[in-house]
Design a protein around this motif. Structure first.
Motif, PDB file in Angstrom:
ATOM      1  N   ALA A   1      12.733  -3.896 -14.054  1.00 33.64           N
ATOM      2  CA  ALA A   1      13.617  -3.462 -15.134  1.00 33.64           C
ATOM      3  C   ALA A   1      13.358  -2.021 -15.557  1.00 33.64           C
ATOM      4  O   ALA A   1      14.225  -1.393 -16.185  1.00 33.64           O
ATOM      5  N   LYS A   2      12.184  -1.459 -15.228  1.00 33.79           N
ATOM      6  CA  LYS A   2      11.887  -0.067 -15.600  1.00 33.79           C
ATOM      7  C   LYS A   2      12.886   0.909 -14.964  1.00 33.79           C
ATOM      8  O   LYS A   2      13.029   2.033 -15.425  1.00 33.79           O
ATOM      9  N   ILE A   3      13.568   0.462 -13.905  1.00 30.68           N
ATOM     10  CA  ILE A   3      14.568   1.322 -13.268  1.00 30.68           C
ATOM     11  C   ILE A   3      15.669   1.666 -14.272  1.00 30.68           C
ATOM     12  O   ILE A   3      16.182   2.788 -14.280  1.00 30.68           O
ATOM     13  N   ASN A   4      16.021   0.721 -15.146  1.00 32.53           N
ATOM     14  CA  ASN A   4      17.029   1.011 -16.170  1.00 32.53           C
ATOM     15  C   ASN A   4      16.517   1.973 -17.226  1.00 32.53           C
ATOM     16  O   ASN A   4      17.310   2.685 -17.842  1.00 32.53           O
ATOM     17  N   ASP A   5      15.201   2.013 -17.459  1.00 28.93           N
ATOM     18  CA  ASP A   5      14.640   3.002 -18.375  1.00 28.93           C
ATOM     19  C   ASP A   5      14.768   4.399 -17.784  1.00 28.93           C
ATOM     20  O   ASP A   5      14.949   5.374 -18.509  1.00 28.93           O
ATOM     21  N   PHE A   6      14.675   4.485 -16.464  1.00 25.33           N
ATOM     22  CA  PHE A   6      14.805   5.766 -15.768  1.00 25.33           C
ATOM     23  C   PHE A   6      16.258   6.250 -15.800  1.00 25.33           C
ATOM     24  O   PHE A   6      16.528   7.398 -16.143  1.00 25.33           O
TER      25      PHE A   6
ATOM     26  N   GLN B   1       0.808  -1.213   0.000  1.00 26.38           N
ATOM     27  CA  GLN B   1       0.000   0.000   0.000  1.00 26.38           C
ATOM     28  C   GLN B   1       0.846   1.269   0.000  1.00 26.38           C
ATOM     29  O   GLN B   1       0.470   2.275  -0.596  1.00 26.38           O
ATOM     30  N   VAL B   2       1.979   1.228   0.696  1.00 27.47           N
ATOM     31  CA  VAL B   2       2.850   2.396   0.807  1.00 27.47           C
ATOM     32  C   VAL B   2       4.287   1.946   0.556  1.00 27.47           C
ATOM     33  O   VAL B   2       4.756   0.972   1.147  1.00 27.47           O
ATOM     34  N   HIS B   3       4.976   2.661  -0.328  1.00 26.28           N
ATOM     35  CA  HIS B   3       6.378   2.371  -0.649  1.00 26.28           C
ATOM     36  C   HIS B   3       7.239   3.427   0.021  1.00 26.28           C
ATOM     37  O   HIS B   3       7.016   4.625  -0.150  1.00 26.28           O
ATOM     38  N   LEU B   4       8.233   2.978   0.804  1.00 29.44           N
ATOM     39  CA  LEU B   4       9.153   3.889   1.485  1.00 29.44           C
ATOM     40  C   LEU B   4      10.577   3.634   1.009  1.00 29.44           C
ATOM     41  O   LEU B   4      10.958   2.490   0.757  1.00 29.44           O
ATOM     42  N   MET B   5      11.345   4.705   0.906  1.00 31.95           N
ATOM     43  CA  MET B   5      12.768   4.603   0.566  1.00 31.95           C
ATOM     44  C   MET B   5      13.564   5.515   1.481  1.00 31.95           C
ATOM     45  O   MET B   5      13.067   6.556   1.922  1.00 31.95           O
ATOM     46  N   HIS B   6      14.803   5.116   1.733  1.00 29.27           N
ATOM     47  CA  HIS B   6      15.700   5.909   2.557  1.00 29.27           C
ATOM     48  C   HIS B   6      16.533   6.829   1.663  1.00 29.27           C
ATOM     49  O   HIS B   6      17.121   6.385   0.671  1.00 29.27           O
ATOM     50  N   GLU B   7      16.565   8.104   2.006  1.00 27.93           N
ATOM     51  CA  GLU B   7      17.281   9.096   1.205  1.00 27.93           C
ATOM     52  C   GLU B   7      18.781   8.809   1.150  1.00 27.93           C
ATOM     53  O   GLU B   7      19.455   9.184   0.186  1.00 27.93           O
ATOM     54  N   GLU B   8      19.298   8.099   2.137  1.00 31.91           N
ATOM     55  CA  GLU B   8      20.717   7.761   2.140  1.00 31.91           C
ATOM     56  C   GLU B   8      21.108   6.960   0.890  1.00 31.91           C
ATOM     57  O   GLU B   8      22.243   7.061   0.413  1.00 31.91           O
ATOM     58  N   LEU B   9      20.160   6.181   0.352  1.00 38.47           N
ATOM     59  CA  LEU B   9      20.431   5.443  -0.879  1.00 38.47           C
ATOM     60  C   LEU B   9      20.747   6.403  -2.021  1.00 38.47           C
ATOM     61  O   LEU B   9      21.652   6.160  -2.822  1.00 38.47           O
ATOM     62  N   PHE B  10      20.037   7.518  -2.085  1.00 35.01           N
ATOM     63  CA  PHE B  10      20.278   8.500  -3.139  1.00 35.01           C
ATOM     64  C   PHE B  10      21.690   9.085  -3.016  1.00 35.01           C
ATOM     65  O   PHE B  10      22.338   9.378  -4.019  1.00 35.01           O
ATOM     66  N   ASP B  11      22.152   9.276  -1.763  1.00 30.92           N
ATOM     67  CA  ASP B  11      23.515   9.764  -1.535  1.00 30.92           C
ATOM     68  C   ASP B  11      24.531   8.760  -2.085  1.00 30.92           C
ATOM     69  O   ASP B  11      25.492   9.141  -2.746  1.00 30.92           O
ATOM     70  N   GLU B  12      24.317   7.478  -1.800  1.00 33.65           N
ATOM     71  CA  GLU B  12      25.212   6.425  -2.302  1.00 33.65           C
ATOM     72  C   GLU B  12      25.208   6.389  -3.829  1.00 33.65           C
ATOM     73  O   GLU B  12      26.266   6.245  -4.452  1.00 33.65           O
ATOM     74  N   LEU B  13      24.028   6.499  -4.406  1.00 38.91           N
ATOM     75  CA  LEU B  13      23.918   6.462  -5.861  1.00 38.91           C
ATOM     76  C   LEU B  13      24.617   7.654  -6.507  1.00 38.91           C
ATOM     77  O   LEU B  13      25.221   7.529  -7.572  1.00 38.91           O
ATOM     78  N   ALA B  14      24.542   8.811  -5.864  1.00 35.61           N
ATOM     79  CA  ALA B  14      25.188  10.012  -6.396  1.00 35.61           C
ATOM     80  C   ALA B  14      26.704   9.812  -6.496  1.00 35.61           C
ATOM     81  O   ALA B  14      27.338  10.282  -7.448  1.00 35.61           O
ATOM     82  N   LEU B  15      27.290   9.095  -5.533  1.00 35.31           N
ATOM     83  CA  LEU B  15      28.723   8.820  -5.567  1.00 35.31           C
ATOM     84  C   LEU B  15      29.105   7.946  -6.760  1.00 35.31           C
ATOM     85  O   LEU B  15      30.262   7.920  -7.181  1.00 35.31           O
ATOM     86  N   LYS B  16      28.124   7.239  -7.311  1.00 32.69           N
ATOM     87  CA  LYS B  16      28.355   6.372  -8.473  1.00 32.69           C
ATOM     88  C   LYS B  16      27.880   7.028  -9.773  1.00 32.69           C
ATOM     89  O   LYS B  16      27.820   6.381 -10.807  1.00 32.69           O
ATOM     90  N   GLY B  17      27.496   8.319  -9.676  1.00 38.52           N
ATOM     91  CA  GLY B  17      27.125   9.060 -10.874  1.00 38.52           C
ATOM     92  C   GLY B  17      25.641   9.068 -11.205  1.00 38.52           C
ATOM     93  O   GLY B  17      25.258   9.577 -12.257  1.00 38.52           O
ATOM     94  N   TYR B  18      24.793   8.529 -10.338  1.00 39.24           N
ATOM     95  CA  TYR B  18      23.351   8.503 -10.592  1.00 39.24           C
ATOM     96  C   TYR B  18      22.683   9.628  -9.805  1.00 39.24           C
ATOM     97  O   TYR B  18      22.804   9.691  -8.585  1.00 39.24           O
ATOM     98  N   ARG B  19      21.955  10.486 -10.500  1.00 45.07           N
ATOM     99  CA  ARG B  19      21.199  11.555  -9.827  1.00 45.07           C
ATOM    100  C   ARG B  19      19.768  11.085  -9.652  1.00 45.07           C
ATOM    101  O   ARG B  19      19.048  10.897 -10.628  1.00 45.07           O
ATOM    102  N   VAL B  20      19.381  10.874  -8.403  1.00 42.98           N
ATOM    103  CA  VAL B  20      18.032  10.411  -8.067  1.00 42.98           C
ATOM    104  C   VAL B  20      17.550  11.253  -6.888  1.00 42.98           C
ATOM    105  O   VAL B  20      18.302  11.502  -5.949  1.00 42.98           O
ATOM    106  N   SER B  21      16.295  11.670  -6.952  1.00 45.65           N
ATOM    107  CA  SER B  21      15.727  12.424  -5.837  1.00 45.65           C
ATOM    108  C   SER B  21      14.380  11.827  -5.444  1.00 45.65           C
ATOM    109  O   SER B  21      13.839  10.952  -6.120  1.00 45.65           O
ATOM    110  N   ALA B  22      13.860  12.309  -4.351  1.00 43.97           N
ATOM    111  CA  ALA B  22      12.629  11.788  -3.745  1.00 43.97           C
ATOM    112  C   ALA B  22      11.487  11.709  -4.756  1.00 43.97           C
ATOM    113  O   ALA B  22      11.244  12.650  -5.506  1.00 43.97           O
TER     114      ALA B  22
END
Length: 183
Positions: free
Chosen positions: A123-128, A61-82
């Motif tokens: 797999a849609k994550i790779n489209d993003f 019903q509700v999907h939650l994500m931790h913003e710290e993951l976005f920080d980790e992804l940014a270090l690998k060159g992926y820009r992702v926000s909430a």
């Protein structure tokens, strides 16, 4: 109960879409999910799973994500926000992936979510963002166990309004604790 985390962003979308726009607030409805969100409902609302399991209870019903993951992804060159990965609630300071099944999150003006499992990344994550899907998996270096990193799923036990800046309190279930599994 432990405190320390907070809500960073809340998101919802009325239509099926990979990303969800951020909002000033969301309203959680007991047993349904986020008011006005396409994934709200008593039975499965996931597009693919509805075709073959339409009558199963909606444990997503509700999907939650931790913003710290976005920080980790940014270090690998992926820009992702909430909201961009389809989550409804983005948190900081809460080890969402480390919570046991049945943990309760208290947020907003009294809303309570019960953790049901891990989000299975698609797999849609790779489209993003090309190559991002591979970052949504992890292998524990000690145990060799494989896990998903793309957030957790929950059901609404008590409704309420949730806004960015709201505190998050965690209430663990009685032992024995069981790790979150894919739902």
């Amino acid at each position: 109960m432990t405190t320390g985390g907070r809500v960073v962003a809340v998101s919802r979308h009325e239509e099926y879409s990979f990303s969800k726009p951020n909002r000033a607030s969301i309203t959680l409805l007991p047993g349904l999910g986020v008011e006005g969100d396409v994934h709200a409902g008593r039975t499965i609302r996931h597009q693919f799973r509805m075709t073959y399991e339409p009558d199963l209870p909606n444990l997503r019903q509700v999907h939650l994500m931790h913003e710290e993951l976005f920080d980790e992804l940014a270090l690998k060159g992926y820009r992702v926000s909430a909201g961009q990965l389809g989550e409804n609630v983005t948190t900081r300071g809460v080890d969402l992936l480390g919570l046991p099944t049945g943990s309760l999150l208290h947020l907003g003006d009294g809303a309570v979510l019960e953790m049901t499992g891990l989000r299975n990344p698609c797999a849609k994550i790779n489209d993003f963002r090309d190559g991002l899907l591979g970052e949504m998996f992890a292998i524990d270096p000690v145990s060799g166990d494989f896990t998903f990193r793309s957030g957790v799923m929950a059901v609404v036990r008590r409704g309420g309004t949730v806004r960015p800046g709201d505190p998050v309190e965690v209430e663990l279930p009685a032992p024995p604790h069981h790790p979150l599994e894919r739902v």
